[in-house]
Design an enzyme around this catalytic site. Structure first.
Site, short mmCIF file in Angstrom:
data_model
loop_
_atom_site.label_atom_id
_atom_site.label_comp_id
_atom_site.label_asym_id
_atom_site.label_seq_id
_atom_site.Cartn_x
_atom_site.Cartn_y
_atom_site.Cartn_z
N LYS A 73 0.82 -1.22 0.00
CA LYS A 73 0.00 0.00 0.00
C LYS A 73 0.86 1.27 0.00
CE LYS A 73 -2.74 0.22 3.49
NZ LYS A 73 -2.01 1.09 4.47
N THR A 75 4.01 1.57 -0.84
CA THR A 75 4.76 1.61 -2.10
C THR A 75 3.90 2.16 -3.23
OG1 THR A 75 6.07 -0.30 -1.39
CG2 THR A 75 6.06 0.19 -3.74
N LYS A 107 7.63 -6.43 10.76
CA LYS A 107 7.31 -5.74 9.52
C LYS A 107 8.54 -5.23 8.78
CE LYS A 107 4.31 -2.05 7.74
NZ LYS A 107 3.39 -0.97 8.11
N ALA A 279 -3.85 1.64 13.05
CA ALA A 279 -5.22 1.60 12.52
C ALA A 279 -6.06 0.49 13.13
CB ALA A 279 -5.18 1.44 11.00
N PHE A 307 -3.74 -0.37 7.29
CA PHE A 307 -4.35 -1.69 7.12
C PHE A 307 -5.44 -1.68 6.05
CE2 PHE A 307 -2.80 -2.25 11.66
CZ PHE A 307 -1.71 -3.01 11.29
N PHE A 388 3.18 -8.44 -9.47
CA PHE A 388 4.37 -9.22 -9.20
C PHE A 388 4.73 -10.01 -10.46
CE2 PHE A 388 3.13 -8.12 -4.99
CZ PHE A 388 4.25 -8.24 -4.19
#
Length: 562
Positions: A73, A75, A107, A279, A307, A388
Protein backbone atom coordinates in the site's frame (compact mmCIF):
# COMPACT_ATOMS: atom_id res chain seq x y z
CA UNK A 1 18.42 -12.41 -13.90
CA UNK A 2 20.28 -9.84 -11.80
CA UNK A 3 20.34 -9.72 -8.04
CA UNK A 4 17.27 -8.05 -6.52
CA UNK A 5 18.39 -5.04 -4.52
CA UNK A 6 17.05 -4.42 -1.05
CA UNK A 7 14.94 -1.34 -0.36
CA UNK A 8 17.66 0.20 1.77
CA UNK A 9 20.29 -0.39 -0.92
CA UNK A 10 18.11 1.35 -3.52
CA UNK A 11 17.48 4.25 -1.14
CA UNK A 12 21.15 4.65 -0.25
CA UNK A 13 22.35 4.73 -3.87
CA UNK A 14 19.76 7.31 -5.03
CA UNK A 15 20.92 10.94 -4.64
CA UNK A 16 18.65 13.22 -2.61
CA UNK A 17 18.10 16.93 -3.12
CA UNK A 18 18.68 19.34 -0.21
CA UNK A 19 15.44 19.74 1.72
CA UNK A 20 15.58 23.50 1.13
CA UNK A 21 15.25 22.81 -2.59
CA UNK A 22 12.29 20.45 -2.01
CA UNK A 23 10.63 23.07 0.21
CA UNK A 24 11.11 25.80 -2.37
CA UNK A 25 9.59 23.63 -5.10
CA UNK A 26 6.64 22.85 -2.80
CA UNK A 27 6.00 26.54 -2.09
CA UNK A 28 7.17 26.54 1.54
CA UNK A 29 8.59 29.96 2.48
CA UNK A 30 11.96 29.66 4.21
CA UNK A 31 10.73 31.40 7.37
CA UNK A 32 8.46 28.42 8.08
CA UNK A 33 11.15 25.79 7.46
CA UNK A 34 13.05 24.26 10.38
CA UNK A 35 15.85 22.01 9.12
CA UNK A 36 16.78 18.74 10.82
CA UNK A 37 20.00 18.12 8.93
CA UNK A 38 20.33 18.37 5.16
CA UNK A 39 17.47 16.15 3.99
CA UNK A 40 14.59 16.57 6.42
CA UNK A 41 12.81 19.51 8.03
CA UNK A 42 9.74 20.56 9.93
CA UNK A 43 7.23 23.06 8.56
CA UNK A 44 5.65 25.45 11.06
CA UNK A 45 1.88 24.93 10.99
CA UNK A 46 1.44 28.71 11.15
CA UNK A 47 2.14 28.66 7.41
CA UNK A 48 -1.55 27.78 7.05
CA UNK A 49 -2.44 31.34 8.03
CA UNK A 50 -0.61 32.65 4.97
CA UNK A 51 -1.67 30.14 2.29
CA UNK A 52 -4.72 31.37 0.39
CA UNK A 53 -4.84 28.84 -2.47
CA UNK A 54 -8.01 26.73 -2.64
CA UNK A 55 -7.55 23.20 -1.34
CA UNK A 56 -6.21 20.64 -3.78
CA UNK A 57 -7.81 17.29 -4.54
CA UNK A 58 -7.56 14.69 -1.75
CA UNK A 59 -6.92 11.09 -2.83
CA UNK A 60 -6.96 8.25 -0.28
CA UNK A 61 -5.00 5.04 -0.84
CA UNK A 62 -6.32 2.02 1.07
CA UNK A 63 -6.23 -1.76 0.59
CA UNK A 64 -7.80 -5.15 1.05
CA UNK A 65 -7.32 -6.85 4.42
CA UNK A 66 -3.56 -7.37 4.83
CA UNK A 67 -2.02 -10.82 4.42
CA UNK A 68 1.47 -12.31 4.84
CA UNK A 69 1.63 -12.36 1.01
CA UNK A 70 1.79 -8.54 1.02
CA UNK A 71 -0.16 -5.74 -0.63
CA UNK A 72 2.31 -2.84 -1.01
CA UNK A 73 0.00 0.00 0.00
CA UNK A 74 2.68 2.54 0.94
CA UNK A 75 4.76 1.61 -2.10
CA UNK A 76 1.73 2.18 -4.34
CA UNK A 77 0.98 5.49 -2.59
CA UNK A 78 4.50 6.80 -3.17
CA UNK A 79 4.65 5.55 -6.76
CA UNK A 80 1.25 7.09 -7.55
CA UNK A 81 2.45 10.51 -6.38
CA UNK A 82 5.60 10.17 -8.47
CA UNK A 83 3.47 9.16 -11.46
CA UNK A 84 1.21 12.19 -11.08
CA UNK A 85 4.28 14.42 -10.83
CA UNK A 86 5.69 12.89 -14.04
CA UNK A 87 2.48 13.93 -15.79
CA UNK A 88 3.31 17.48 -14.75
CA UNK A 89 0.90 18.01 -11.87
CA UNK A 90 1.62 19.76 -8.57
CA UNK A 91 1.38 16.88 -6.08
CA UNK A 92 2.37 16.11 -2.49
CA UNK A 93 2.32 13.05 -0.27
CA UNK A 94 0.94 12.91 3.28
CA UNK A 95 1.99 9.71 5.06
CA UNK A 96 2.31 8.33 8.58
CA UNK A 97 5.70 7.86 10.21
CA UNK A 98 6.75 4.35 11.30
CA UNK A 99 6.89 3.10 14.88
CA UNK A 100 10.10 1.48 16.11
CA UNK A 101 8.07 -1.53 17.32
CA UNK A 102 7.20 -2.90 13.87
CA UNK A 103 10.55 -1.74 12.43
CA UNK A 104 12.42 -3.99 14.87
CA UNK A 105 9.65 -6.60 14.98
CA UNK A 106 8.04 -8.43 12.08
CA UNK A 107 7.31 -5.74 9.52
CA UNK A 108 10.67 -4.12 8.87
CA UNK A 109 10.85 -0.64 7.35
CA UNK A 110 7.76 1.35 6.42
CA UNK A 111 8.81 3.99 3.91
CA UNK A 112 7.60 2.29 0.72
CA UNK A 113 9.70 -0.13 -1.29
CA UNK A 114 11.80 -0.67 -4.38
CA UNK A 115 11.89 2.46 -6.53
CA UNK A 116 8.86 3.99 -4.79
CA UNK A 117 10.17 5.14 -1.42
CA UNK A 118 10.35 8.22 0.78
CA UNK A 119 13.85 9.13 1.90
CA UNK A 120 16.03 9.32 3.94
CA UNK A 121 14.48 5.93 4.72
CA UNK A 122 16.90 5.08 7.57
CA UNK A 123 16.03 8.29 9.42
CA UNK A 124 12.29 7.92 8.76
CA UNK A 125 12.30 4.35 10.07
CA UNK A 126 14.41 5.07 13.15
CA UNK A 127 14.28 8.23 15.30
CA UNK A 128 13.36 10.64 12.46
CA UNK A 129 12.69 14.06 14.07
CA UNK A 130 11.81 12.69 17.50
CA UNK A 131 8.01 13.04 17.25
CA UNK A 132 7.22 9.60 18.66
CA UNK A 133 9.70 10.11 21.50
CA UNK A 134 7.93 13.38 22.35
CA UNK A 135 4.58 11.57 22.42
CA UNK A 136 6.05 8.96 24.77
CA UNK A 137 7.48 11.64 27.05
CA UNK A 138 4.15 13.48 27.25
CA UNK A 139 2.29 10.21 27.90
CA UNK A 140 4.63 9.16 30.70
CA UNK A 141 4.68 12.64 32.25
CA UNK A 142 0.93 12.31 32.65
CA UNK A 143 1.36 8.84 34.18
CA UNK A 144 3.91 10.22 36.64
CA UNK A 145 1.58 13.08 37.60
CA UNK A 146 -1.33 10.68 38.19
CA UNK A 147 0.63 8.50 40.59
CA UNK A 148 2.33 11.48 42.26
CA UNK A 149 -1.06 13.06 42.87
CA UNK A 150 -2.22 9.91 44.69
CA UNK A 151 1.06 9.73 46.65
CA UNK A 152 0.80 13.38 47.69
CA UNK A 153 -2.64 13.02 49.30
CA UNK A 154 -5.05 12.34 46.42
CA UNK A 155 -7.10 15.53 46.61
CA UNK A 156 -9.02 14.47 43.49
CA UNK A 157 -10.10 11.20 45.17
CA UNK A 158 -8.74 9.03 42.32
CA UNK A 159 -9.43 5.33 42.75
CA UNK A 160 -6.11 3.55 41.93
CA UNK A 161 -8.13 0.55 40.76
CA UNK A 162 -9.95 2.75 38.21
CA UNK A 163 -6.92 4.36 36.57
CA UNK A 164 -7.30 3.90 32.80
CA UNK A 165 -4.13 5.75 31.72
CA UNK A 166 -1.21 3.44 30.93
CA UNK A 167 2.47 4.09 30.43
CA UNK A 168 4.03 3.58 27.00
CA UNK A 169 7.22 2.68 25.18
CA UNK A 170 7.84 2.66 21.41
CA UNK A 171 8.84 -0.98 21.22
CA UNK A 172 7.12 -4.34 20.90
CA UNK A 173 7.57 -5.67 24.44
CA UNK A 174 5.01 -8.20 25.65
CA UNK A 175 6.72 -8.35 29.05
CA UNK A 176 5.32 -4.91 29.83
CA UNK A 177 1.67 -5.58 28.95
CA UNK A 178 0.74 -6.11 32.59
CA UNK A 179 2.95 -4.97 35.47
CA UNK A 180 2.70 -4.17 39.17
CA UNK A 181 4.49 -0.98 40.19
CA UNK A 182 4.95 1.20 43.25
CA UNK A 183 6.62 -1.64 45.16
CA UNK A 184 9.35 -1.22 47.78
CA UNK A 185 7.67 0.76 50.53
CA UNK A 186 5.72 3.97 50.94
CA UNK A 187 8.42 6.29 49.57
CA UNK A 188 8.26 4.44 46.23
CA UNK A 189 4.61 5.17 45.58
CA UNK A 190 1.32 3.33 45.89
CA UNK A 191 1.41 -0.31 44.70
CA UNK A 192 -1.05 -0.98 41.89
CA UNK A 193 -1.56 -2.96 38.74
CA UNK A 194 -0.51 -1.10 35.61
CA UNK A 195 0.65 -1.78 32.06
CA UNK A 196 2.31 -0.36 28.97
CA UNK A 197 0.99 0.37 25.49
CA UNK A 198 3.14 0.89 22.44
CA UNK A 199 3.60 4.65 22.04
CA UNK A 200 1.70 4.91 18.77
CA UNK A 201 -1.33 3.42 20.56
CA UNK A 202 -1.24 6.24 23.12
CA UNK A 203 -4.19 8.59 22.98
CA UNK A 204 -1.65 11.40 22.81
CA UNK A 205 -0.61 10.20 19.34
CA UNK A 206 -4.25 10.37 18.26
CA UNK A 207 -4.57 13.82 19.84
CA UNK A 208 -1.42 15.06 18.07
CA UNK A 209 -2.71 13.83 14.71
CA UNK A 210 -6.17 15.40 15.10
CA UNK A 211 -5.15 18.74 16.66
CA UNK A 212 -5.28 21.79 14.38
CA UNK A 213 -2.92 24.08 16.34
CA UNK A 214 -1.29 24.51 19.75
CA UNK A 215 -4.48 25.85 21.37
CA UNK A 216 -6.53 22.92 20.09
CA UNK A 217 -3.75 20.57 21.22
CA UNK A 218 -3.87 21.92 24.79
CA UNK A 219 -7.66 21.72 24.92
CA UNK A 220 -7.61 18.12 23.71
CA UNK A 221 -4.86 17.15 26.16
CA UNK A 222 -6.84 18.68 29.04
CA UNK A 223 -9.87 16.51 28.15
CA UNK A 224 -7.97 13.21 28.38
CA UNK A 225 -9.60 10.93 30.97
CA UNK A 226 -6.99 9.23 33.15
CA UNK A 227 -9.30 7.40 35.55
CA UNK A 228 -12.30 7.66 37.85
CA UNK A 229 -12.99 8.63 41.44
CA UNK A 230 -13.95 6.37 44.32
CA UNK A 231 -17.63 5.59 44.77
CA UNK A 232 -20.52 3.51 43.50
CA UNK A 233 -20.71 3.24 39.68
CA UNK A 234 -23.34 5.97 39.58
CA UNK A 235 -21.14 8.23 41.72
CA UNK A 236 -17.81 7.78 39.92
CA UNK A 237 -16.58 10.88 38.09
CA UNK A 238 -13.94 11.00 35.36
CA UNK A 239 -10.60 12.58 36.27
CA UNK A 240 -8.85 14.42 33.44
CA UNK A 241 -5.36 15.63 32.62
CA UNK A 242 -6.81 19.12 33.03
CA UNK A 243 -7.82 18.29 36.60
CA UNK A 244 -4.16 17.40 37.21
CA UNK A 245 -2.98 20.64 35.52
CA UNK A 246 -0.84 18.56 33.17
CA UNK A 247 -1.87 19.88 29.76
CA UNK A 248 0.53 22.83 29.64
CA UNK A 249 3.65 20.78 30.31
CA UNK A 250 2.49 18.04 27.94
CA UNK A 251 1.88 20.58 25.17
CA UNK A 252 5.33 22.05 25.78
CA UNK A 253 6.84 18.62 25.12
CA UNK A 254 4.76 18.32 21.92
CA UNK A 255 5.23 21.82 20.48
CA UNK A 256 7.71 20.72 17.81
CA UNK A 257 6.09 17.33 17.27
CA UNK A 258 2.93 19.15 16.11
CA UNK A 259 4.82 20.52 13.08
CA UNK A 260 4.70 18.28 9.96
CA UNK A 261 7.94 16.65 8.75
CA UNK A 262 8.98 17.39 5.16
CA UNK A 263 11.01 14.84 3.19
CA UNK A 264 11.06 13.64 -0.43
CA UNK A 265 10.54 10.56 -2.58
CA UNK A 266 13.32 8.96 -4.61
CA UNK A 267 12.01 11.08 -7.51
CA UNK A 268 12.02 14.26 -5.36
CA UNK A 269 8.26 14.58 -4.92
CA UNK A 270 7.64 16.56 -1.67
CA UNK A 271 6.25 14.40 1.14
CA UNK A 272 4.92 15.10 4.61
CA UNK A 273 5.57 12.12 6.91
CA UNK A 274 3.91 12.95 10.19
CA UNK A 275 2.14 11.05 12.98
CA UNK A 276 1.61 7.34 13.32
CA UNK A 277 -1.51 6.09 15.14
CA UNK A 278 -2.13 2.36 14.62
CA UNK A 279 -5.22 1.60 12.52
CA UNK A 280 -6.24 -1.54 14.40
CA UNK A 281 -6.18 0.38 17.70
CA UNK A 282 -6.53 4.09 16.86
CA UNK A 283 -7.62 5.90 13.70
CA UNK A 284 -4.61 5.03 11.53
CA UNK A 285 -4.09 8.29 9.59
CA UNK A 286 -1.35 10.91 9.35
CA UNK A 287 -1.86 14.29 11.00
CA UNK A 288 -4.54 16.83 10.17
CA UNK A 289 -1.88 19.57 10.13
CA UNK A 290 0.15 17.72 7.47
CA UNK A 291 -2.90 16.98 5.32
CA UNK A 292 -4.28 20.52 5.52
CA UNK A 293 -0.87 22.06 4.75
CA UNK A 294 -0.37 19.74 1.78
CA UNK A 295 -3.84 20.61 0.45
CA UNK A 296 -2.94 24.31 0.52
CA UNK A 297 0.44 23.77 -1.15
CA UNK A 298 -0.45 21.22 -3.84
CA UNK A 299 -3.19 20.62 -6.39
CA UNK A 300 -3.26 16.89 -5.58
CA UNK A 301 -2.55 15.27 -2.21
CA UNK A 302 -2.05 11.52 -1.94
CA UNK A 303 -2.53 10.08 1.53
CA UNK A 304 -3.05 6.61 2.95
CA UNK A 305 -4.89 4.95 5.81
CA UNK A 306 -3.58 1.99 7.77
CA UNK A 307 -4.35 -1.69 7.12
CA UNK A 308 -7.48 -2.65 5.17
CA UNK A 309 -10.31 -0.35 4.13
CA UNK A 310 -12.55 -1.77 6.88
CA UNK A 311 -10.25 -0.20 9.49
CA UNK A 312 -8.09 2.60 8.10
CA UNK A 313 -10.40 3.93 5.39
CA UNK A 314 -13.53 3.77 7.55
CA UNK A 315 -11.78 5.71 10.32
CA UNK A 316 -10.25 8.15 7.83
CA UNK A 317 -13.76 8.99 6.61
CA UNK A 318 -15.81 8.75 9.81
CA UNK A 319 -13.27 10.25 12.23
CA UNK A 320 -10.56 12.30 10.49
CA UNK A 321 -12.58 13.73 7.59
CA UNK A 322 -15.54 14.44 9.85
CA UNK A 323 -13.46 16.21 12.51
CA UNK A 324 -11.24 18.15 10.10
CA UNK A 325 -13.93 19.01 7.56
CA UNK A 326 -12.07 17.19 4.76
CA UNK A 327 -13.81 15.97 1.62
CA UNK A 328 -11.99 13.23 -0.32
CA UNK A 329 -12.19 13.18 -4.10
CA UNK A 330 -11.42 9.54 -4.92
CA UNK A 331 -10.05 6.30 -3.46
CA UNK A 332 -7.36 3.91 -4.64
CA UNK A 333 -7.83 0.35 -3.37
CA UNK A 334 -4.61 -1.71 -3.48
CA UNK A 335 -4.64 -5.47 -3.98
CA UNK A 336 -2.32 -8.20 -5.24
CA UNK A 337 -3.18 -11.46 -6.94
CA UNK A 338 -1.01 -13.21 -4.32
CA UNK A 339 -2.93 -11.72 -1.40
CA UNK A 340 -6.28 -12.55 -2.99
CA UNK A 341 -5.20 -16.16 -3.52
CA UNK A 342 -4.17 -16.27 0.14
CA UNK A 343 -7.68 -15.06 1.00
CA UNK A 344 -8.89 -17.95 -1.16
CA UNK A 345 -7.11 -20.50 1.03
CA UNK A 346 -3.69 -20.84 -0.66
CA UNK A 347 -0.71 -21.06 1.75
CA UNK A 348 1.72 -18.13 1.53
CA UNK A 349 4.45 -20.26 -0.06
CA UNK A 350 2.19 -21.21 -2.98
CA UNK A 351 0.66 -17.81 -3.77
CA UNK A 352 3.16 -17.27 -6.62
CA UNK A 353 1.59 -20.07 -8.69
CA UNK A 354 -1.41 -19.52 -10.95
CA UNK A 355 -4.60 -20.63 -9.22
CA UNK A 356 -7.73 -19.13 -10.72
CA UNK A 357 -10.04 -21.11 -8.46
CA UNK A 358 -8.41 -19.75 -5.30
CA UNK A 359 -8.28 -16.26 -6.80
CA UNK A 360 -12.01 -16.34 -7.50
CA UNK A 361 -12.62 -17.54 -3.95
CA UNK A 362 -10.53 -14.68 -2.50
CA UNK A 363 -11.81 -11.90 -4.75
CA UNK A 364 -14.95 -11.22 -2.66
CA UNK A 365 -12.70 -9.55 -0.06
CA UNK A 366 -11.62 -6.98 -2.65
CA UNK A 367 -15.13 -6.54 -4.03
CA UNK A 368 -16.57 -6.05 -0.52
CA UNK A 369 -14.22 -3.11 0.06
CA UNK A 370 -15.01 -1.67 -3.38
CA UNK A 371 -18.75 -1.73 -2.64
CA UNK A 372 -18.20 -0.02 0.71
CA UNK A 373 -16.28 2.80 -0.93
CA UNK A 374 -18.67 3.34 -3.84
CA UNK A 375 -22.02 2.56 -2.17
CA UNK A 376 -21.61 3.58 1.50
CA UNK A 377 -19.05 6.39 1.30
CA UNK A 378 -20.15 7.22 -2.28
CA UNK A 379 -16.72 7.95 -3.66
CA UNK A 380 -15.12 7.16 -7.05
CA UNK A 381 -12.76 4.19 -6.77
CA UNK A 382 -9.99 2.54 -8.77
CA UNK A 383 -8.37 -0.79 -7.91
CA UNK A 384 -4.57 -0.76 -8.13
CA UNK A 385 -3.21 -4.23 -8.84
CA UNK A 386 0.29 -4.20 -7.38
CA UNK A 387 1.87 -6.48 -9.96
CA UNK A 388 4.37 -9.22 -9.20
CA UNK A 389 6.45 -11.05 -11.87
CA UNK A 390 4.64 -14.34 -11.17
CA UNK A 391 1.18 -12.90 -11.87
CA UNK A 392 -0.35 -14.41 -15.01
CA UNK A 393 -2.50 -12.63 -17.57
CA UNK A 394 -5.38 -14.99 -16.79
CA UNK A 395 -5.28 -13.92 -13.13
CA UNK A 396 -5.04 -10.22 -13.94
CA UNK A 397 -7.92 -10.49 -16.43
CA UNK A 398 -10.10 -12.19 -13.81
CA UNK A 399 -9.50 -9.34 -11.36
CA UNK A 400 -10.27 -6.78 -14.06
CA UNK A 401 -13.53 -8.50 -15.03
CA UNK A 402 -14.77 -8.81 -11.46
CA UNK A 403 -14.03 -5.14 -10.77
CA UNK A 404 -15.68 -4.09 -14.03
CA UNK A 405 -18.81 -5.86 -12.83
CA UNK A 406 -19.01 -3.20 -10.11
CA UNK A 407 -18.27 -0.38 -12.54
CA UNK A 408 -14.70 0.06 -11.29
CA UNK A 409 -11.47 -0.15 -13.27
CA UNK A 410 -8.55 -2.33 -12.12
CA UNK A 411 -5.23 -0.79 -13.22
CA UNK A 412 -1.79 -2.38 -13.03
CA UNK A 413 0.78 -0.72 -10.80
CA UNK A 414 4.46 -1.51 -11.33
CA UNK A 415 5.95 1.22 -9.18
CA UNK A 416 8.13 -1.10 -7.06
CA UNK A 417 10.23 -1.94 -10.10
CA UNK A 418 9.79 1.21 -12.20
CA UNK A 419 9.03 4.06 -9.78
CA UNK A 420 6.71 6.78 -11.08
CA UNK A 421 6.91 5.43 -14.63
CA UNK A 422 5.23 2.25 -13.41
CA UNK A 423 2.38 4.30 -11.94
CA UNK A 424 1.46 6.42 -14.98
CA UNK A 425 -1.66 4.42 -15.91
CA UNK A 426 -2.86 4.53 -12.32
CA UNK A 427 -2.07 8.25 -12.13
CA UNK A 428 -4.15 9.00 -15.24
CA UNK A 429 -7.13 7.10 -13.85
CA UNK A 430 -6.85 8.89 -10.50
CA UNK A 431 -6.65 12.31 -12.17
CA UNK A 432 -9.79 11.46 -14.14
CA UNK A 433 -11.73 10.17 -11.12
CA UNK A 434 -10.71 13.12 -8.94
CA UNK A 435 -12.50 15.48 -11.33
CA UNK A 436 -15.81 13.61 -11.01
CA UNK A 437 -18.40 15.06 -8.63
CA UNK A 438 -19.20 12.83 -5.67
CA UNK A 439 -21.74 12.63 -2.89
CA UNK A 440 -19.37 11.73 -0.05
CA UNK A 441 -21.17 10.51 3.06
CA UNK A 442 -20.37 8.87 6.38
CA UNK A 443 -21.20 5.35 7.51
CA UNK A 444 -23.28 6.56 10.47
CA UNK A 445 -24.65 9.71 12.09
CA UNK A 446 -23.13 10.94 15.34
CA UNK A 447 -26.44 11.49 17.11
CA UNK A 448 -27.29 7.77 17.19
CA UNK A 449 -26.81 5.70 20.40
CA UNK A 450 -23.38 4.12 20.94
CA UNK A 451 -24.54 0.53 20.39
CA UNK A 452 -26.39 1.49 17.23
CA UNK A 453 -23.29 3.16 15.75
CA UNK A 454 -21.11 0.14 16.52
CA UNK A 455 -23.71 -2.24 15.10
CA UNK A 456 -23.97 -0.16 11.93
CA UNK A 457 -20.21 -0.41 11.37
CA UNK A 458 -20.37 -4.18 11.87
CA UNK A 459 -23.32 -4.76 9.54
CA UNK A 460 -22.69 -2.14 6.85
CA UNK A 461 -18.87 -2.02 6.70
CA UNK A 462 -17.79 -5.50 7.85
CA UNK A 463 -20.81 -7.39 6.50
CA UNK A 464 -21.58 -9.13 9.81
CA UNK A 465 -24.99 -9.91 11.20
CA UNK A 466 -24.55 -7.75 14.27
CA UNK A 467 -22.56 -6.94 17.39
CA UNK A 468 -22.64 -8.76 20.71
CA UNK A 469 -21.77 -6.79 23.83
CA UNK A 470 -20.24 -8.32 26.96
CA UNK A 471 -21.53 -7.32 30.38
CA UNK A 472 -18.44 -5.13 30.81
CA UNK A 473 -19.11 -3.37 27.50
CA UNK A 474 -22.77 -2.83 28.39
CA UNK A 475 -21.76 -1.29 31.72
CA UNK A 476 -19.20 1.00 30.05
CA UNK A 477 -21.68 2.13 27.39
CA UNK A 478 -24.24 2.97 30.07
CA UNK A 479 -21.68 4.97 32.05
CA UNK A 480 -20.23 6.79 29.01
CA UNK A 481 -23.71 7.71 27.85
CA UNK A 482 -24.55 9.12 31.28
CA UNK A 483 -21.31 11.14 31.23
CA UNK A 484 -22.26 12.77 27.92
CA UNK A 485 -19.87 10.94 25.56
CA UNK A 486 -22.51 9.21 23.41
CA UNK A 487 -22.23 11.74 20.55
CA UNK A 488 -18.61 10.86 19.76
CA UNK A 489 -17.60 8.83 16.67
CA UNK A 490 -16.58 5.19 17.06
CA UNK A 491 -13.05 3.84 16.68
CA UNK A 492 -13.25 0.03 16.48
CA UNK A 493 -10.15 -1.83 17.66
CA UNK A 494 -10.12 -5.19 15.91
CA UNK A 495 -7.90 -7.52 13.95
CA UNK A 496 -6.70 -6.17 10.63
CA UNK A 497 -6.56 -9.61 9.01
CA UNK A 498 -10.28 -10.19 8.62
CA UNK A 499 -13.50 -8.27 8.04
CA UNK A 500 -14.65 -10.01 11.23
CA UNK A 501 -13.02 -9.99 14.68
CA UNK A 502 -11.55 -13.46 14.02
CA UNK A 503 -8.22 -13.28 12.11
CA UNK A 504 -8.77 -16.79 10.74
CA UNK A 505 -11.92 -15.80 8.79
CA UNK A 506 -10.46 -14.73 5.45
CA UNK A 507 -12.13 -13.63 2.23
CA UNK A 508 -15.64 -12.32 2.77
CA UNK A 509 -17.03 -14.12 5.84
CA UNK A 510 -20.79 -14.27 6.35
CA UNK A 511 -23.18 -14.52 9.32
CA UNK A 512 -20.57 -13.57 11.92
CA UNK A 513 -21.01 -11.54 15.06
CA UNK A 514 -18.41 -9.11 16.35
CA UNK A 515 -18.02 -9.29 20.12
CA UNK A 516 -17.38 -5.95 21.80
CA UNK A 517 -15.66 -6.70 25.11
CA UNK A 518 -15.09 -3.15 26.31
CA UNK A 519 -15.75 0.46 25.31
CA UNK A 520 -13.44 3.25 26.42
CA UNK A 521 -13.46 6.98 25.87
CA UNK A 522 -10.58 8.85 24.26
CA UNK A 523 -12.01 12.22 25.18
CA UNK A 524 -8.96 14.16 24.04
CA UNK A 525 -8.88 12.52 20.64
CA UNK A 526 -12.65 12.83 20.50
CA UNK A 527 -13.78 9.25 19.89
CA UNK A 528 -14.95 6.11 21.67
CA UNK A 529 -12.81 2.98 21.33
CA UNK A 530 -14.73 -0.29 20.98
CA UNK A 531 -12.36 -3.17 21.82
CA UNK A 532 -13.13 -6.44 20.03
CA UNK A 533 -11.58 -9.89 19.82
CA UNK A 534 -8.09 -10.35 21.20
CA UNK A 535 -6.70 -7.03 19.98
CA UNK A 536 -3.72 -5.84 22.07
CA UNK A 537 -2.35 -2.35 22.59
CA UNK A 538 1.19 -3.71 23.14
CA UNK A 539 2.47 -6.09 20.43
CA UNK A 540 5.23 -8.63 21.01
CA UNK A 541 8.33 -9.51 19.01
CA UNK A 542 8.23 -12.57 16.68
CA UNK A 543 10.54 -15.57 17.04
CA UNK A 544 13.03 -14.02 14.61
CA UNK A 545 12.59 -10.23 14.91
CA UNK A 546 13.82 -7.87 12.21
CA UNK A 547 16.22 -6.45 14.81
CA UNK A 548 18.42 -9.55 14.35
CA UNK A 549 19.14 -8.52 10.75
CA UNK A 550 19.73 -4.78 11.28
CA UNK A 551 23.35 -3.64 11.55
CA UNK A 552 25.62 -0.63 11.05
CA UNK A 553 29.21 -0.65 9.74
CA UNK A 554 32.26 1.43 10.72
CA UNK A 555 31.26 4.11 8.20
CA UNK A 556 27.82 4.54 9.75
CA UNK A 557 26.00 2.78 6.89
CA UNK A 558 22.92 0.90 8.13
CA UNK A 559 21.91 -2.43 6.61
CA UNK A 560 19.04 -4.89 7.06
CA UNK A 561 16.39 -2.21 7.39
CA UNK A 562 14.04 -3.99 4.95
Amino acid sequence: MGEVKSDIAIAQETPMLPITQIAEAAGVDGQYLEQYGKYKAKVDYNILKTLKKPDGKLILVTAINPTPAGEGKTTTTVGLADGIRRIGKNVMLALREPSLGPVFGVKGGAAGGGYAQVVPMEDINLHFTGDIHAVGAANNLLSAMVDNHIFQGNALNIDPRKITWRRCVDMNDRQLRSVVNGLGGRTNGTPREDGYDITVASEIMAVLCLASDIRDLKERLARIVVGYTYGKPSEQKPVTAGDLKAEGAMAALLKDALKPNLVQTLEHTPAFVHGGPFANIAHGCNSVTATRTALKLADYVITEAGFGADLGAEKFFDIKCRMAGLKPDCVVLVATARALKYNGGVPKGETGKENLKALEKGLPNLLHHVRNITEIFRLPCVVAINRFPQDTEAELDLIRRKCAGLGVRAVLSEVWAKGGEGGLDLAREVLSLAEQPNDFSYAYELDRPIKEKITKIVTDIYGGKGAAFTAQAEKQIEMLTALGFAQLPICVAKTQYSLSDDPALLGEPKDFQVTVRDVKVSAGAGFLVALTGEIMTMPGLPKAPSAERIDIDENGVISGLF
